[in-house]
Every structure is written in structure tokens, then in C-alpha cells.
Design an enzyme around this catalytic site. Structure first.
Site, short mmCIF file in Angstrom:
data_model
loop_
_atom_site.label_atom_id
_atom_site.label_comp_id
_atom_site.label_asym_id
_atom_site.label_seq_id
_atom_site.Cartn_x
_atom_site.Cartn_y
_atom_site.Cartn_z
N TYR A 182 0.84 -1.21 0.00
CA TYR A 182 0.00 0.00 0.00
C TYR A 182 0.88 1.25 0.00
O TYR A 182 0.66 2.18 -0.78
CB TYR A 182 -0.90 -0.02 1.24
CG TYR A 182 -1.84 1.17 1.37
CD1 TYR A 182 -2.91 1.35 0.49
CD2 TYR A 182 -1.66 2.11 2.39
CE1 TYR A 182 -3.78 2.43 0.64
CE2 TYR A 182 -2.52 3.19 2.53
CZ TYR A 182 -3.58 3.34 1.66
OH TYR A 182 -4.44 4.42 1.79
N LYS A 204 1.15 4.22 -3.04
CA LYS A 204 0.82 5.64 -2.84
C LYS A 204 2.04 6.53 -3.08
O LYS A 204 1.89 7.68 -3.52
CB LYS A 204 0.26 5.85 -1.43
CG LYS A 204 -1.11 5.21 -1.23
CD LYS A 204 -2.21 5.87 -2.05
CE LYS A 204 -3.59 5.34 -1.69
NZ LYS A 204 -4.69 6.06 -2.34
N1 NAP Z 1 -9.53 5.94 5.31
C1 NAP Z 1 -8.28 6.35 5.56
O1 NAP Z 1 -7.82 6.40 6.73
C2 NAP Z 1 -7.40 6.78 4.44
C3 NAP Z 1 -6.15 7.32 4.78
C4 NAP Z 1 -5.31 7.74 3.76
C5 NAP Z 1 -5.73 7.63 2.45
N2 NAP Z 1 -6.93 7.10 2.14
C6 NAP Z 1 -7.31 7.01 0.73
O2 NAP Z 1 -8.57 7.59 0.52
C7 NAP Z 1 -9.20 6.98 -0.60
C8 NAP Z 1 -10.61 6.58 -0.22
O3 NAP Z 1 -10.54 5.57 0.77
P1 NAP Z 1 -11.68 5.30 1.85
O4 NAP Z 1 -11.02 5.31 3.15
O5 NAP Z 1 -12.85 6.16 1.60
O6 NAP Z 1 -12.00 3.77 1.52
P2 NAP Z 1 -13.38 3.02 1.21
O7 NAP Z 1 -14.44 3.49 2.12
O8 NAP Z 1 -13.02 1.58 1.17
O9 NAP Z 1 -13.74 3.53 -0.26
C9 NAP Z 1 -12.95 3.19 -1.36
C10 NAP Z 1 -13.74 3.44 -2.62
O10 NAP Z 1 -12.92 3.06 -3.74
C11 NAP Z 1 -13.72 2.23 -4.58
N3 NAP Z 1 -12.95 1.35 -5.44
C12 NAP Z 1 -12.16 0.31 -5.09
N4 NAP Z 1 -11.68 -0.28 -6.20
C13 NAP Z 1 -12.16 0.42 -7.26
C14 NAP Z 1 -12.02 0.30 -8.65
N5 NAP Z 1 -11.32 -0.68 -9.22
N6 NAP Z 1 -12.65 1.20 -9.43
C15 NAP Z 1 -13.39 2.19 -8.89
N7 NAP Z 1 -13.59 2.34 -7.59
C16 NAP Z 1 -12.97 1.45 -6.78
C17 NAP Z 1 -14.61 1.46 -3.62
O11 NAP Z 1 -15.68 0.85 -4.30
P3 NAP Z 1 -16.50 -0.41 -3.65
O12 NAP Z 1 -17.44 0.19 -2.66
O13 NAP Z 1 -17.18 -1.02 -4.83
O14 NAP Z 1 -15.49 -1.30 -3.01
C18 NAP Z 1 -15.02 2.60 -2.70
O15 NAP Z 1 -16.04 3.35 -3.28
C19 NAP Z 1 -8.30 5.81 -1.00
O16 NAP Z 1 -7.50 6.18 -2.10
C20 NAP Z 1 -7.45 5.59 0.23
O17 NAP Z 1 -6.21 4.99 -0.08
C21 NAP Z 1 -7.78 6.67 3.11
#
Ligand code: NAP
Length: 247
Positions: A170, A174
């Protein structure tokens, strides 16, 4: 309101849940004129997400886009072109953690590929596909949803607050995403594009089984700032709510 009266057309990938969903709600609530295209790889989930926000009177619509599927990306770009003729903001938000989440027996190579497919190759392919539409905006902005875990400087700091988190797959996906951001920032600086990376902090979402210590609401504050930058805003930055993040 007719489609052409939207001040800003924003596409957010992976907007059916988590940070993408919250960012859609915040932008559509706080920025009248903004129209949010809520990307999802599953049309059912995308429609369900829109069905939550539409009754709140928000200007949102679902769009199907799987960032690992070039045909899906091309179809989404064609749809945005035919409906709006331009894109003002692209938020490359879709992302996964593959480590520990792949089916039993998945090889390390497959795990690496799956993670890079969504977190790095996908955002590159999506940005390429939407570049012609971004070029038609008066103020093109691209936000890459990165993470402090992608910081090489912080990984080398034994006192970093996330030093105990390993996640090499991961983290490296990134770090690659940050370079993709830097590529576009450098390429389109002379054209006035604002291309930036956002670290949302550790937020409770599906990605981390809701273990994050921040809320999605707090996690989108800096993303909102980057999405709504004016023509005089910065480009090529990596930041969180508190300020710059180490590369
Ligand atoms: N949460 C944190 O603490 C955190 C911290 C740093 C960075 N981030 C980043 O923030 C972003 C959003 O993460 P989140 O925390 O909101 O996670 P999340 O709730 O798991 O949401 C991820 C989203 O990405 C979608 N996705 C996954 N694979 C995909 C694909 N092949 N094509 C299109 N959409 C796809 C998922 O769709 P499905 O619902 O169909 O699975 C979901 O809508 C990510 O890039 C993550 O790395 C998150």
C-alpha cells in the site's frame, strides 16, 4: 438548473462510500453550482449512494467507472463529454489496501498488482482519459487521494506516528501515486492546472475496517480546499489539514 449552468463539474472516483461519498456531500452542500459525478465501479452501489444525497437537494449523479478497466474509463469520459463537454475537477479517490484482504492463496505478486492497479495505474489511466475534458475547463484541478503512509521521508523516521504500520505494498502504491501527481503538476503548470495530493489522515472507513481515529467528515476538509482552489492556487503540493506532508 440546466446542466450548462453548473459552475464546476466534479468527478470523484470511488464515491459510493467512505471519503469519496463524504467529499461528494460536502462539496454539493457547501458549494452551490458544483455538480458532483459520483463514480462507482458497481452501478447498484452508485445509485444507492446518489439516492441518499439527492433527497437532501444536492446536485449529484452516479457514473459508472472502474479504474482498473480501460473500457469503463473510456465510457465514463465519453459520457461526461456528451453531457457536459468539459470536466473542471477530477478527484482520483478510489483506492484499496490489498494486504491481508486478498483471497487465501493469493500470491505476493498478485497482491502487488491488484493494489497498484487501483491505487496507481488506475489514477494515471483515468487522468489521461479525462485530460481532453480538463483542458476545456477555465480552471482545471486534479486531486490525488494519497496518504502520509506514502511518504518516503516519514517511513525512514523511526519516531513517525505510523512507524508501526508496515503495509509495504500500500505504501509503495501511494508513493507511486505521488510521482504520478508530480508528473501532471509539472506537465500542466504552464497551463494553470492545479494538481495536488491530499493526505486525509487516518479515518474510519471500510478501507481500514472502520478503525481510523478520525471521522470521514474531518478527513475531507483538505480535499475540499484542494478541489475548490482558485486560479491563483498552488500546484504540485502534498498536504493534509494541518499543512504540508513530507515527500
Ligand atoms: N480511510 C483512511 O484512513 C485513508 C487514509 C489515507 C488515504 N486514504 C485514501 O482515501 C481513498 C478513499 O478511501 P476510503 O477510506 O474512503 O475507503 P473506502 O471506504 O473503502 O472507499 C474506497 C472506494 O474506492 C472504490 N474502489 C475500489 N476499487 C475500485 C475500482 N477498481 N474502481 C473504482 N472504484 C474502486 C470502492 O468501491 P466499492 O465500494 O465497490 O469497493 C469505494 O467506493 C483511497 O484512495 C485511500 O487509499 C484513506
Amino acid at each position: 438548473m440546466t446542466i450548462s449552468s453548473h459552475s464546476d463539474v466534479v468527478l470523484i472516483t470511488g464515491a459510493n462510500q467512505g471519503l469519496g461519498f463524504e467529499l461528494s456531500r460536502r462539496l454539493a452542500s457547501d458549494y452551490p453550482g458544483y455538480h458532483i459525478l459520483m463514480g462507482s465501479r458497481d452501478t447498484g452501489k452508485g445509485d444507492a449512494a446518489v439516492d441518499i444525497l439527492k433527497p437532501e437537494g444536492l446536485s449529484v449523479e452516479a457514473i459508472n467507472i472502474d479504474v482498473t478497466d480501460e473500457e469503463s474509463i473510456k465510457a465514463a469520459a465519453a459520457e461526461v463529454e456528451s453531457k457536459f463537454g468539459r470536466l473542471d475537477v477530477l478527484v482520483n479517490n478510489a483506492g484499496i489496501v490489498a494486504e491481508g484482504k486478498m483471497p487465501t492463496g493469493t500470491s505476493l505478486q498478485e497482491t502487488f498488482r491488484a493494489c497498484f492497479d487501483v491505487n496507481a495505474f488506475g489514477p494515471f489511466l483515468v487522468t489521461e482519459a479525462f485530460t481532453p475534458l480538463l483542458k476545456k475547463s477555465h480552471n482545471p484541478r486534479v486531486v490525488f487521494m494519497s496518504t502520509g503512509l506514502g511518504s518516503i521521508t516519514d517511513r525512514l523516521n523511526p519516531d513517525d506516528q505510523c512507524a508501526a504500520f508496515q503495509f509495504p505494498v500500500y505504501r509503495s502504491s501511494k508513493a507511486a501515486l505521488n510521482m504520478i501527481m508530480a508528473h501532471y503538476a509539472a506537465l500542466y503548470a504552464k497551463d494553470g492546472w492545479k494538481v495536488n495530493a491530499n493526505d486525509p489522515g487516518f479515518c474510519a472507513t471500510n478501507l481500514n475496517s472502520y478503525r481510523g481515529w478520525n471521522t470521514p467528515e474531518s478527513g475531507v476538509v483538505n480535499a475540499v480546499r484542494l478541489v475548490t482552489l482558485g486560479t491563483d492556487g498552488p500546484t504540485g503540493t502534498f498536504s493534509c489539514t494541518e499543512g504540508p506532508v513530507n515527500w
